[in-house]
Design a protein around this motif. Sequence first.
Motif, short mmCIF file in Angstrom:
data_model
loop_
_atom_site.label_atom_id
_atom_site.label_comp_id
_atom_site.label_asym_id
_atom_site.label_seq_id
_atom_site.Cartn_x
_atom_site.Cartn_y
_atom_site.Cartn_z
N ARG A 34 -13.19 1.29 14.76
CA ARG A 34 -13.55 2.51 13.69
C ARG A 34 -15.06 2.10 13.41
NH1 ARG A 34 -13.73 7.10 12.21
NH2 ARG A 34 -14.15 7.56 9.85
N TRP A 35 -15.55 0.74 13.07
CA TRP A 35 -16.79 0.52 12.72
C TRP A 35 -17.63 0.73 14.20
CZ3 TRP A 35 -19.82 0.12 8.83
CH2 TRP A 35 -21.08 -0.51 8.96
N PHE A 36 -17.26 0.76 15.27
CA PHE A 36 -18.19 1.12 16.38
C PHE A 36 -18.12 2.45 16.57
CE2 PHE A 36 -18.35 2.40 20.84
CZ PHE A 36 -19.47 1.65 21.30
N SER A 37 -17.37 3.35 16.11
CA SER A 37 -17.46 4.89 16.05
C SER A 37 -18.52 5.37 15.03
CB SER A 37 -16.08 5.38 15.94
OG SER A 37 -15.67 5.29 14.59
N LEU A 38 -18.63 4.55 14.03
CA LEU A 38 -19.71 4.63 13.01
C LEU A 38 -21.16 4.11 13.10
CD1 LEU A 38 -17.30 4.01 9.80
CD2 LEU A 38 -17.90 6.18 10.77
N LYS A 43 -12.08 -1.61 2.73
CA LYS A 43 -11.27 -1.29 1.36
C LYS A 43 -10.57 0.02 1.96
CE LYS A 43 -10.17 -1.90 -2.68
NZ LYS A 43 -10.97 -1.32 -4.09
N ASN A 44 -11.05 0.66 2.80
CA ASN A 44 -10.01 1.95 3.29
C ASN A 44 -9.07 1.19 4.01
OD1 ASN A 44 -11.89 4.02 2.10
ND2 ASN A 44 -12.89 4.31 3.82
N PHE A 45 -9.00 0.32 4.70
CA PHE A 45 -7.93 -0.15 5.75
C PHE A 45 -6.79 -0.88 4.49
CE2 PHE A 45 -10.48 0.55 9.22
CZ PHE A 45 -9.69 0.66 10.31
N SER A 46 -7.29 -1.22 3.27
CA SER A 46 -6.38 -2.16 2.65
C SER A 46 -5.05 -1.42 2.23
CB SER A 46 -7.17 -2.53 1.17
OG SER A 46 -7.38 -1.32 0.34
N ALA A 47 -4.94 -0.03 2.31
CA ALA A 47 -3.37 0.31 2.21
C ALA A 47 -2.91 0.45 3.63
CB ALA A 47 -3.86 1.91 1.90
N ARG A 48 -3.52 0.32 4.78
CA ARG A 48 -2.98 -0.06 6.06
C ARG A 48 -2.70 -1.27 6.21
NH1 ARG A 48 -2.77 3.14 10.48
NH2 ARG A 48 -3.33 2.33 12.65
N TYR A 49 -3.63 -2.33 6.11
CA TYR A 49 -3.12 -3.71 6.26
C TYR A 49 -3.21 -4.14 4.90
CZ TYR A 49 -3.38 -3.16 11.20
OH TYR A 49 -3.34 -2.80 12.75
N VAL A 50 -2.20 -4.47 4.29
CA VAL A 50 -2.22 -4.87 2.69
C VAL A 50 -2.85 -6.27 2.63
CG1 VAL A 50 -0.80 -5.43 0.72
CG2 VAL A 50 0.07 -3.58 2.50
N MET A 51 -3.99 -6.09 1.72
CA MET A 51 -4.67 -7.21 1.45
C MET A 51 -4.47 -7.80 -0.21
SD MET A 51 -8.36 -5.67 2.79
CE MET A 51 -8.30 -4.80 4.39
N GLN A 52 -4.36 -9.24 0.01
CA GLN A 52 -4.05 -9.96 -1.42
C GLN A 52 -5.62 -10.02 -2.13
OE1 GLN A 52 -2.01 -13.49 0.05
NE2 GLN A 52 -0.17 -12.54 -0.80
N GLN A 53 -6.52 -9.94 -1.51
CA GLN A 53 -7.87 -10.73 -2.11
C GLN A 53 -8.70 -10.29 -1.19
OE1 GLN A 53 -8.79 -15.11 -2.16
NE2 GLN A 53 -8.62 -14.60 -4.57
N ILE A 54 -9.96 -9.75 -1.78
CA ILE A 54 -11.38 -9.48 -1.02
C ILE A 54 -12.28 -10.13 -1.85
CG2 ILE A 54 -12.93 -7.78 0.02
CD1 ILE A 54 -10.80 -5.60 -0.18
N LEU A 84 -22.81 -2.31 2.43
CA LEU A 84 -21.96 -1.40 1.55
C LEU A 84 -20.90 -0.52 2.49
CD1 LEU A 84 -21.28 -0.08 -1.11
CD2 LEU A 84 -23.43 1.22 -0.97
N GLU A 85 -21.64 0.04 3.27
CA GLU A 85 -20.91 1.15 4.16
C GLU A 85 -19.64 0.26 4.88
OE1 GLU A 85 -21.43 4.03 7.97
OE2 GLU A 85 -23.07 2.85 7.13
N PHE A 86 -19.98 -1.16 5.35
CA PHE A 86 -19.01 -1.99 5.94
C PHE A 86 -17.84 -2.37 4.87
CE2 PHE A 86 -17.76 -6.31 7.45
CZ PHE A 86 -16.84 -5.63 8.46
N VAL A 87 -18.00 -2.66 3.55
CA VAL A 87 -17.01 -2.86 2.82
C VAL A 87 -16.38 -1.88 2.35
CG1 VAL A 87 -16.76 -4.11 0.43
CG2 VAL A 87 -18.74 -4.87 1.77
N LEU A 128 -8.36 -6.61 12.95
CA LEU A 128 -9.74 -6.80 13.59
C LEU A 128 -10.30 -5.78 14.45
CD1 LEU A 128 -10.14 -10.72 12.99
CD2 LEU A 128 -11.44 -8.79 11.71
N LEU A 129 -9.31 -5.81 15.63
CA LEU A 129 -9.46 -4.77 16.74
C LEU A 129 -9.64 -3.33 16.20
CD1 LEU A 129 -7.11 -6.19 19.21
CD2 LEU A 129 -9.40 -6.64 18.98
N GLU A 130 -8.70 -2.78 15.11
CA GLU A 130 -8.84 -1.51 14.79
C GLU A 130 -10.35 -1.41 13.73
OE1 GLU A 130 -5.61 0.10 12.65
OE2 GLU A 130 -4.03 -0.16 14.11
N LEU A 131 -10.59 -2.57 12.99
CA LEU A 131 -11.58 -2.19 12.07
C LEU A 131 -12.97 -2.28 12.98
CD1 LEU A 131 -12.90 -2.48 9.31
CD2 LEU A 131 -12.96 -4.87 9.80
N GLY A 132 -12.80 -3.12 14.07
CA GLY A 132 -14.12 -2.88 15.24
C GLY A 132 -13.97 -1.71 15.86
#
Length: 207
Positions: free
Chosen positions: A49-53, A124-135, A117-120, A43-47
């Motif tokens: 990256r989103w802040f930069s966008l 999804k880009n992070f799903s290879a970095r932090y492996v997600m089972q379900q979205i 849409l941009e956020f999702v 969540l910190l990394e996502l935040g």
Amino acid sequence: MGYITRTNKGTGFYQLPEAGLGYYLGRKEAGRVWGQPFLILFLLELGERWFSLRGNSPFGVGDLAEEDGREIRDHNSHRFGSAVDLYIFHKNGLRRNDFLNQVSCLDKTTYDQDTTLEFVKLIKNFSARYVMQQILFNDNQVNQEVNKVGGHPPVTDDSKTKQSQGQHYDHIHITFNGKSPYSPKQIVEILENKKSPFASPHKCNLY
């Protein structure tokens, strides 16, 4: 970034700081702001990256887990600290506070589909970095666009399942399997030293 706290209640959970880049706590009063170390770091990394966008449009963080890991009657999949709800965006930039300013993807007058849409896509880009089972999210227009690029897991509409009861119209639910680009020791070091992951010597270049 706010101070990062580890619980003493035996779960090993960390608290997501109220003050962070790119996000805000949308259900602070509920107290479900705790999670596994890798989830807090995600969540910190996502935040960041989103802040930069979209620095002027933070995303809302909903339910994580209770500090002691007890069963949550309406969100039992969250009790293990490896799941999070992230809120979709309001056209007027209003921030959700529990059920105030709640937005549904069915309400085109308030729902900001383009920003969502941009956020999702970023999630999804992070799903290879932090492996997600379900979205899970129930806007099929967004899901189809995001899923065009492939990758696992697909963003899924579960509105017709008995378990969902239509609850994923106002938020994106993500469940993780615990795998991340850092070792458990590295994650704890980053969190307890209160360092931004993007300033960490263990940084992995994703973008």
